[in-house]
Design a protein around this motif. Structure first.
Motif, PDB file in Angstrom:
ATOM      1  N   ALA A  77       7.090  56.508  65.077  1.00 42.30           N
ATOM      2  CA  ALA A  77       7.941  57.364  64.248  1.00 42.30           C
ATOM      3  C   ALA A  77       8.929  56.529  63.439  1.00 42.30           C
ATOM      4  CB  ALA A  77       8.678  58.371  65.123  1.00 42.30           C
ATOM      5  N   SER A  78       9.308  55.361  63.947  1.00 43.89           N
ATOM      6  CA  SER A  78      10.248  54.488  63.236  1.00 43.89           C
ATOM      7  C   SER A  78       9.657  53.908  61.963  1.00 43.89           C
ATOM      8  CB  SER A  78      10.688  53.345  64.148  1.00 43.89           C
ATOM      9  OG  SER A  78      11.546  53.803  65.165  1.00 43.89           O
ATOM     10  N   PHE A  79       8.324  53.873  61.883  1.00 40.93           N
ATOM     11  CA  PHE A  79       7.680  53.300  60.707  1.00 40.93           C
ATOM     12  C   PHE A  79       7.691  54.263  59.516  1.00 40.93           C
ATOM     13  CE2 PHE A  79       4.721  51.357  64.157  1.00 40.93           C
ATOM     14  CZ  PHE A  79       5.747  50.547  64.612  1.00 40.93           C
ATOM     15  N   ASP A  80       8.158  55.485  59.743  1.00 38.22           N
ATOM     16  CA  ASP A  80       8.253  56.460  58.656  1.00 38.22           C
ATOM     17  C   ASP A  80       9.519  56.269  57.821  1.00 38.22           C
ATOM     18  OD1 ASP A  80       5.847  57.638  59.411  1.00 38.22           O
ATOM     19  OD2 ASP A  80       6.838  59.052  60.780  1.00 38.22           O
ATOM     20  N   ASN A  81      10.336  55.312  58.182  1.00 38.09           N
ATOM     21  CA  ASN A  81      11.521  54.990  57.394  1.00 38.09           C
ATOM     22  C   ASN A  81      11.103  54.747  55.939  1.00 38.09           C
ATOM     23  OD1 ASN A  81      13.481  53.029  56.106  1.00 38.09           O
ATOM     24  ND2 ASN A  81      14.549  53.305  58.035  1.00 38.09           N
ATOM     25  N   PRO A  82      11.826  55.279  54.956  1.00 38.13           N
ATOM     26  CA  PRO A  82      11.412  55.128  53.556  1.00 38.13           C
ATOM     27  C   PRO A  82      11.391  53.692  53.059  1.00 38.13           C
ATOM     28  CG  PRO A  82      13.613  56.086  53.705  1.00 38.13           C
ATOM     29  CD  PRO A  82      13.044  56.111  55.089  1.00 38.13           C
ATOM     30  N   ASP A  83      12.078  52.786  53.738  1.00 38.43           N
ATOM     31  CA  ASP A  83      12.120  51.391  53.310  1.00 38.43           C
ATOM     32  C   ASP A  83      11.242  50.478  54.158  1.00 38.43           C
ATOM     33  OD1 ASP A  83      14.178  51.793  51.238  1.00 38.43           O
ATOM     34  OD2 ASP A  83      15.475  52.245  52.940  1.00 38.43           O
ATOM     35  N   PHE A  84      10.499  51.036  55.089  1.00 41.04           N
ATOM     36  CA  PHE A  84       9.700  50.234  56.020  1.00 41.04           C
ATOM     37  C   PHE A  84       8.746  49.301  55.286  1.00 41.04           C
ATOM     38  CE2 PHE A  84       5.698  49.893  58.508  1.00 41.04           C
ATOM     39  CZ  PHE A  84       6.165  49.200  59.625  1.00 41.04           C
ATOM     40  N   VAL A  85       7.955  49.843  54.386  1.00 38.08           N
ATOM     41  CA  VAL A  85       6.941  49.024  53.724  1.00 38.08           C
ATOM     42  C   VAL A  85       7.582  47.929  52.889  1.00 38.08           C
ATOM     43  CG1 VAL A  85       5.085  49.028  52.007  1.00 38.08           C
ATOM     44  CG2 VAL A  85       5.187  50.820  53.746  1.00 38.08           C
ATOM     45  N   GLU A  86       8.605  48.258  52.106  1.00 33.88           N
ATOM     46  CA  GLU A  86       9.230  47.261  51.246  1.00 33.88           C
ATOM     47  C   GLU A  86       9.866  46.135  52.054  1.00 33.88           C
ATOM     48  OE1 GLU A  86       8.951  46.945  47.935  1.00 33.88           O
ATOM     49  OE2 GLU A  86       7.533  48.593  48.219  1.00 33.88           O
ATOM     50  N   VAL A  87      10.546  46.472  53.127  1.00 31.10           N
ATOM     51  CA  VAL A  87      11.193  45.442  53.945  1.00 31.10           C
ATOM     52  C   VAL A  87      10.147  44.544  54.600  1.00 31.10           C
ATOM     53  CG1 VAL A  87      12.562  45.054  56.027  1.00 31.10           C
ATOM     54  CG2 VAL A  87      13.320  46.738  54.340  1.00 31.10           C
ATOM     55  N   VAL A  88       9.093  45.135  55.151  1.00 32.40           N
ATOM     56  CA  VAL A  88       8.058  44.343  55.824  1.00 32.40           C
ATOM     57  C   VAL A  88       7.336  43.439  54.835  1.00 32.40           C
ATOM     58  CG1 VAL A  88       5.860  44.481  57.057  1.00 32.40           C
ATOM     59  CG2 VAL A  88       7.759  45.968  57.720  1.00 32.40           C
ATOM     60  N   ILE A  89       6.926  44.003  53.705  1.00 27.70           N
ATOM     61  CA  ILE A  89       6.208  43.202  52.713  1.00 27.70           C
ATOM     62  C   ILE A  89       7.081  42.054  52.216  1.00 27.70           C
ATOM     63  CG2 ILE A  89       5.208  43.209  50.402  1.00 27.70           C
ATOM     64  CD1 ILE A  89       3.402  44.476  52.535  1.00 27.70           C
ATOM     65  N   HIS A  90       8.346  42.332  51.931  1.00 23.03           N
ATOM     66  CA  HIS A  90       9.220  41.266  51.464  1.00 23.03           C
ATOM     67  C   HIS A  90       9.388  40.187  52.524  1.00 23.03           C
ATOM     68  CE1 HIS A  90      12.986  39.182  50.403  1.00 23.03           C
ATOM     69  NE2 HIS A  90      12.546  39.354  49.170  1.00 23.03           N
ATOM     70  N   SER A  91       9.505  40.588  53.775  1.00 28.84           N
ATOM     71  CA  SER A  91       9.663  39.612  54.854  1.00 28.84           C
ATOM     72  C   SER A  91       8.507  38.626  54.883  1.00 28.84           C
ATOM     73  CB  SER A  91       9.767  40.338  56.202  1.00 28.84           C
ATOM     74  OG  SER A  91       9.775  39.406  57.261  1.00 28.84           O
ATOM     75  N   TYR A  92       7.278  39.140  54.813  1.00 26.71           N
ATOM     76  CA  TYR A  92       6.116  38.268  54.964  1.00 26.71           C
ATOM     77  C   TYR A  92       5.770  37.521  53.691  1.00 26.71           C
ATOM     78  CZ  TYR A  92       5.594  39.971  59.662  1.00 26.71           C
ATOM     79  OH  TYR A  92       5.835  40.256  60.983  1.00 26.71           O
ATOM     80  N   ARG A  93       6.351  37.897  52.578  1.00 20.42           N
ATOM     81  CA  ARG A  93       6.180  37.117  51.363  1.00 20.42           C
ATOM     82  C   ARG A  93       7.281  36.064  51.220  1.00 20.42           C
ATOM     83  NH1 ARG A  93       4.078  41.699  46.917  1.00 20.42           N
ATOM     84  NH2 ARG A  93       2.237  42.307  48.132  1.00 20.42           N
ATOM     85  N   HIS A  94       8.508  36.451  51.541  1.00 20.86           N
ATOM     86  CA  HIS A  94       9.614  35.507  51.391  1.00 20.86           C
ATOM     87  C   HIS A  94       9.457  34.306  52.307  1.00 20.86           C
ATOM     88  CE1 HIS A  94      13.673  33.854  52.019  1.00 20.86           C
ATOM     89  NE2 HIS A  94      13.832  34.143  50.753  1.00 20.86           N
ATOM     90  N   ARG A  95       9.011  34.508  53.526  1.00 18.35           N
ATOM     91  CA  ARG A  95       8.912  33.399  54.474  1.00 18.35           C
ATOM     92  C   ARG A  95       7.906  32.354  54.034  1.00 18.35           C
ATOM     93  NH1 ARG A  95       7.357  36.214  59.954  1.00 18.35           N
ATOM     94  NH2 ARG A  95       8.804  37.748  59.099  1.00 18.35           N
ATOM     95  N   PHE A  96       7.010  32.709  53.103  1.00 19.93           N
ATOM     96  CA  PHE A  96       6.046  31.760  52.568  1.00 19.93           C
ATOM     97  C   PHE A  96       6.444  31.280  51.170  1.00 19.93           C
ATOM     98  CE2 PHE A  96       3.557  33.600  55.945  1.00 19.93           C
ATOM     99  CZ  PHE A  96       2.770  32.548  56.382  1.00 19.93           C
ATOM    100  N   GLY A  97       7.654  31.622  50.739  1.00 18.64           N
ATOM    101  CA  GLY A  97       8.125  31.191  49.437  1.00 18.64           C
ATOM    102  C   GLY A  97       7.431  31.869  48.273  1.00 18.64           C
ATOM    103  N   LEU A  98       6.871  33.055  48.510  1.00 19.37           N
ATOM    104  CA  LEU A  98       6.094  33.741  47.481  1.00 19.37           C
ATOM    105  C   LEU A  98       6.919  34.722  46.657  1.00 19.37           C
ATOM    106  CD1 LEU A  98       2.886  34.480  49.588  1.00 19.37           C
ATOM    107  CD2 LEU A  98       3.285  32.593  47.982  1.00 19.37           C
ATOM    108  N   THR A  99       8.122  35.020  47.093  1.00 20.22           N
ATOM    109  CA  THR A  99       8.976  35.951  46.369  1.00 20.22           C
ATOM    110  C   THR A  99      10.426  35.541  46.590  1.00 20.22           C
ATOM    111  OG1 THR A  99       9.295  38.329  45.932  1.00 20.22           O
ATOM    112  CG2 THR A  99       9.292  37.648  48.231  1.00 20.22           C
ATOM    113  N   PRO A 100      11.275  35.759  45.596  1.00 18.22           N
ATOM    114  CA  PRO A 100      12.678  35.344  45.768  1.00 18.22           C
ATOM    115  C   PRO A 100      13.410  36.218  46.765  1.00 18.22           C
ATOM    116  CG  PRO A 100      12.397  36.501  43.680  1.00 18.22           C
ATOM    117  CD  PRO A 100      11.018  36.296  44.248  1.00 18.22           C
ATOM    118  N   GLY A 101      14.475  35.685  47.318  1.00 13.24           N
ATOM    119  CA  GLY A 101      15.319  36.448  48.222  1.00 13.24           C
ATOM    120  C   GLY A 101      16.475  37.079  47.481  1.00 13.24           C
ATOM    121  N   ASP A 102      17.334  37.732  48.228  1.00 15.85           N
ATOM    122  CA  ASP A 102      18.549  38.308  47.682  1.00 15.85           C
ATOM    123  C   ASP A 102      19.471  37.149  47.281  1.00 15.85           C
ATOM    124  OD1 ASP A 102      21.030  39.483  47.253  1.00 15.85           O
ATOM    125  OD2 ASP A 102      20.853  40.888  48.934  1.00 15.85           O
ATOM    126  N   PRO A 103      19.881  37.055  46.008  1.00 19.25           N
ATOM    127  CA  PRO A 103      20.739  35.933  45.595  1.00 19.25           C
ATOM    128  C   PRO A 103      22.029  35.822  46.395  1.00 19.25           C
ATOM    129  CG  PRO A 103      19.919  37.135  43.681  1.00 19.25           C
ATOM    130  CD  PRO A 103      19.541  37.947  44.885  1.00 19.25           C
TER     131      PRO A 103
END
Length: 298
Positions: A197-223
């Protein structure tokens, strides 16, 4: 006896953090930190055991999970390691905890490691699943094929097909990870549904996707977090008394990964491997997890 869980919420940093609190307000403070794809229920039994020993236990839903929400629609839905660590410090400030034992696994273990490295005055003791501060500069270096195959989901999330897959099949995908990472854990459908039920959070997908892209240097972080990320890029040592816990049957972060971690810790350090247990150590082996926390809290 089960602890009485009270769901609370507080504005902390960029979030309105939803969290469970149990135990006496005067008890020894402990913060329990979940990972992906899990939530606060990973610590239900652990919490009961700690409360019985006199601890005050706070277990937050991380950003993108459960009832935790961003306060501003313009805030980047970052899942980078620095963002998660700042969330923790903001929560401690908001609830008036100057220092506590931090205990977590997966993302939560990393959060606890970062707080221990950068804000040691806020941490009395650390329980984690190893030294897991991300070395983003080396994230492009290949690993042995057997190790690479364990991270298929991370590479899947690097593309838009993975984002669509997580959006459409978030429960099915996360349940597959539970089964794969903890092959000896026979959880039932109700146990998974309670967390899913926690995965229904409206920001779940964006936060998870950003996490796994940022850790590989594929997307910028929050300045706004560049200074913190620069500190983490030095791979700082941890000067807090630490116990690391590893499930012997964990198929995504097997205990062999932490065999050489001792050099990262400059205070007392103990490494424990728990037989037959997989990745979700606090839910699979709550007594072992609670005992480690308790030994540092009391």
């Amino acid at each position: 006896m089960n602890a009485q869980f009270e769901l609370k919420a507080v504005e902390a940093g960029v979030l309105k953090v939803a969290y469970l609190e149990s135990g006496s307000p005067s008890g020894k403070p402990v913060l329990l930190l979940h990972g992906f794809p899990y939530d606060v229920h990973a610590f239900d039994e652990t919490t009961s055991l700690l409360v019985a020993k006199g601890c005050r236990v706070i277990t937050p839903y991380l950003r993108g999970f459960g009832d935790t929400r961003f306060l501003n629609p313009e805030t980047p839905r970052s899942g980078q390691q620095a963002a998660l660590a700042h969330d923790l410090i903001a929560l401690m400030n908001a609830v008036g905890i100057s220092s506590a034992v931090l205990a977590g696994f997966d993302w939560g273990g990393r959060i606890a490691c970062i707080a221990s490295a950068l804000w040691p005055e806020r941490v009395k003791g650390l329980v984690s699943d190893g030294y897991s501060i991300q070395n983003i500069a080396k994230s492009g270096e290949p690993l042995p094929p057997e190790t690479e195959s364990q991270y298929w989901y991370q590479y899947y999330f690097h593309g838009e097909r993975g984002r669509a897959g997580l959006t459409t099949y978030r429960r099915e995908l996360c349940e597959k990870l539970w089964n794969t990472w903890s092959p000896n854990w026979n959880f039932d459908s109700a146990t998974f549904a309670r967390t899913a039920a926690s995965f229904d959070n409206p920001d779940f997908v964006e936060v998870v996707i950003h996490s796994y892209r940022h850790r590989f240097g594929l997307t910028p972080g929050d300045p706004l977090l560049d200074v913190t990320e620069a500190k983490l890029a030095t791979i700082p040592s941890i000067s807090i008394p630490t116990i690391t816990l590893h499930g012997a049957a964990d198929t995504v972060t097997p205990p062999s990964i932490s065999e050489c971690d001792r050099s990262f810790f400059t205070s007392t350090y103990e490494r424990r491997v728990i037989p037959s247990v997989g990745h979700n150590l606090p839910q699979e082996a709550p007594h072992a997890f609670a005992e480690a926390v308790q030994s540092l809290a009391l």
